[in-house]
Scaffold this active site. Structure first.
Site, mmCIF file in Angstrom:
data_model
loop_
_atom_site.group_PDB
_atom_site.id
_atom_site.type_symbol
_atom_site.label_atom_id
_atom_site.label_comp_id
_atom_site.label_asym_id
_atom_site.label_seq_id
_atom_site.Cartn_x
_atom_site.Cartn_y
_atom_site.Cartn_z
ATOM 1 N N LYS A 1 39.627 95.189 61.252
ATOM 2 C CA LYS A 1 40.361 95.025 59.934
ATOM 3 C C LYS A 1 42.068 94.272 60.128
ATOM 4 C CE LYS A 1 37.259 95.908 57.219
ATOM 5 N NZ LYS A 1 36.753 94.846 56.430
ATOM 6 N N GLN B 1 32.411 89.372 52.951
ATOM 7 C CA GLN B 1 32.906 87.893 53.205
ATOM 8 C C GLN B 1 31.814 87.151 53.927
ATOM 9 O OE1 GLN B 1 36.278 89.073 55.780
ATOM 10 N NE2 GLN B 1 37.433 90.029 54.138
ATOM 11 N N ARG C 1 40.719 88.587 64.869
ATOM 12 C CA ARG C 1 39.639 89.068 63.971
ATOM 13 C C ARG C 1 38.460 88.279 64.079
ATOM 14 N NH1 ARG C 1 41.934 90.852 58.419
ATOM 15 N NH2 ARG C 1 39.736 91.492 58.077
ATOM 16 N N ARG D 1 41.900 100.145 62.365
ATOM 17 C CA ARG D 1 42.494 101.138 61.546
ATOM 18 C C ARG D 1 42.004 102.711 61.930
ATOM 19 N NH1 ARG D 1 41.478 98.103 55.685
ATOM 20 N NH2 ARG D 1 43.640 97.132 56.062
ATOM 21 N N ASP E 1 37.654 99.806 52.634
ATOM 22 C CA ASP E 1 39.054 99.614 52.437
ATOM 23 C C ASP E 1 39.703 100.995 52.269
ATOM 24 O OD1 ASP E 1 38.947 96.897 53.038
ATOM 25 O OD2 ASP E 1 38.909 96.327 51.004
HETATM 26 C C1 S3P Z 1 36.480 91.724 51.351
HETATM 27 C C2 S3P Z 1 35.327 92.433 51.910
HETATM 28 C C3 S3P Z 1 35.663 93.367 52.962
HETATM 29 C C4 S3P Z 1 37.026 94.092 52.758
HETATM 30 C C5 S3P Z 1 38.221 93.191 52.517
HETATM 31 C C6 S3P Z 1 37.868 92.227 51.003
HETATM 32 C C7 S3P Z 1 36.039 90.508 50.373
HETATM 33 O O1 S3P Z 1 35.508 92.888 54.407
HETATM 34 O O2 S3P Z 1 37.398 94.784 53.534
HETATM 35 O O3 S3P Z 1 39.363 93.839 52.099
HETATM 36 O O4 S3P Z 1 36.871 90.283 49.440
HETATM 37 O O5 S3P Z 1 34.870 90.136 50.304
HETATM 38 P P1 S3P Z 1 34.213 92.570 55.024
HETATM 39 O O6 S3P Z 1 33.519 91.723 54.240
HETATM 40 O O7 S3P Z 1 34.641 92.381 56.450
HETATM 41 O O8 S3P Z 1 33.533 94.111 54.980
#
Ligand code: S3P
Length: 429
Positions: free
Chosen positions: A339, A161, A114, A343, A312
């Protein structure tokens, strides 16, 4: 025959659990955290914080974190193991970057595939030294410094994130850090920081951009935190109740953050009988009850503009689509390739294996309702992906458990109590 009936409190929210632990560690003083999700991913964050010298203890049902401030991490003795958790890796890389320590981040086979440069490219521009595997992946080494530069970061890939990583880094940067996101993503870090009385500015623009302006370094004073129940985990039972005849359930204490429950609007558009009722505020978030009844669903087109808000939930929405009359088109799913598994592949290949009418076209998935009968047991390949595993177990309910999965251990990544909770709701009739 089985139906879902009854009332349930879902486990704590995964995104908020990671953030509660990290922000408690960056605060000064003792924080009690209630309803923390004790899943594999969250325990990765907890153990990494311990590796960085933060004392964390369990006290009955709660956790107690002894925070050491925004520049309080100690040099770890060994590599920081993020396991399967992208949130742990990306958030913690940002959190350590403004501390004068050298850290190596490692992860499991899936996490090693990733992308991490989406975070580290920003951190490099402000002075962190980062070495990635093949310029993008774990294992990576980062040397942080207290002298990171204040800067303006424009985030091109919609990702909470990336945003949260830069916010955590900015908490210990002297001067103005500006973070601009072009599409709104989950905002739990910002809400928790407001709850912790931090002074910073959020501006929302008409073109959909949001800018966050920090003025560090900050001192955060600890305050006890409560974690609401996870709407993304609730989504499995919501869809289960919608597609299983005679079902009627009530889910309590659910986080109702609008950037997290857009999937409910999607399911309502598909004809889902869902009632959402706000009951209280908790740590800056709305909380409430969700009531769901079995419904006759119809196919719809889900616009790509919704994807950051339902990112998600696509696997379980695909399961709902298999039972909806007509055609469901899910558009702009490119981020799903990054992911826990790809997916798009995991959804499409498994639905095809079960003989559903499904195709993927570039980054879209199209599911056309078909009256599928499953006579012999079929085994689904989860690709070690927790959300794929849970989604197909939900579909299995209406096929009298003829759909099996190749690995149910991965479910503990986000929802160790999934089987217990499902058993509580399932009734014979
Ligand atoms: C999350 C952000 C999402 C999500 C992940 C949790 C977070 O990812 O898919 O399960 O807690 O900030 P991305 O920021 O890569 O979209």
């Amino acid at each position: 025959m089985l139906k879902l009936k009854g009332s349930l409190k879902i486990s704590g929210d995964k995104s908020i659990s990671h953030r509660a632990l990290i922000l408690a560690a960056l605060s000064l003083g003792k924080t009690k955290i209630s309803n923390l999700l004790e899943s594999d991913d969250v325990l990765r964050t907890l153990n990494i914080l311990r590796d960085l010298g933060i004392k964390i203890k369990k006290n009955g049902e709660d956790w107690v974190v002894y925070g050491n401030g925004t520049c309080g991490f100690f040099q770890p003795d060994s590599a920081l193991d993020c396991g399967n958790s992208g949130t742990t890796a990306r958030l913690m890389i940002g959190a350590v970057s403004s501390n004068p320590i050298k850290c190596t981040f490692i992860g499991d086979e899936s996490l090693q595939k990733r992308p991490m440069s989406r975070v580290t490219d920003h951190l490099k521009t402000i002075g962190a030294e980062v070495h990635l595997t093949n310029n993008d992946y774990l294992p990576l080494m980062i040397t942080g410094t207290q002298n990171l530069l204040p800067n303006k970061h424009i985030i091109k890939t919609a990702s909470a994130q990336i945003k949260s990583s830069l916010i955590l880094s900015g908490l210990n940067i002297k001067g103005k850090t500006t973070i601009v996101e072009t599409k709104s993503t989950r905002d739990h870090t910002e809400r928790l920081l407001k709850f912790l009385n931090l002074k910073f500015k959020i501006t929302k623009y008409k073109n959909g951009e949001t800018s966050i302006e920090l003025n560090g370094p900050y001192e955060i004073f600890s305050k006890d935190l409560k974690v609401a129940s996870d709407p993304s985990s609730a989504a499995f039972f919501i869809v289960a109740a919608l597609i299983t005849p005679n079902s009627q359930i009530e889910l309590k204490n659910i986080l109702l953050n609008p950037l997290r429950i857009e999937f409910i609007n999607v399911l309502k558009k598909m004809g889902g009988k869902i009632i959402v009722k706000k009951t209280k505020k908790m740590c800056g978030e709305d909380i409430g009850i969700i009531k769901v009844k079995h419904s006759n669903l119809k196919g719809i087109t889900i616009s790509s503009s919704l994807s950051p808000m339902i990112i998600d939930e696509y696997p379980i929405l695909a399961i709902a689509a298999t039972q909806a009359k007509g055609k469901t088109i899910m558009k702009g799913l490119g981020e799903l390739r990054h992911k826990e598994s790809d997916r798009i592949v995991s959804i499409v290949s498994n639905l095809k294996k079960l003989n559903f009418n499904v195709i993927s076209k570039k980054d879209d998935i199209i599911i056309q309702n078909k009256n599928v009968k499953i006579k012999n047991k079929k085994i689904i390949k989860t690709f070690n992906d927790h959300r794929i595993a849970m989604s197909f177990l939900i579909l299995s309910i209406i096929y009298e458990n003829k759909i099996l999965i190749d690995n149910s251990d991965c479910i503990s990544i986000s929802y160790p109590k999934f089987h217990d909770h499902l058993d509580k709701l399932l009734k014979k009739y």
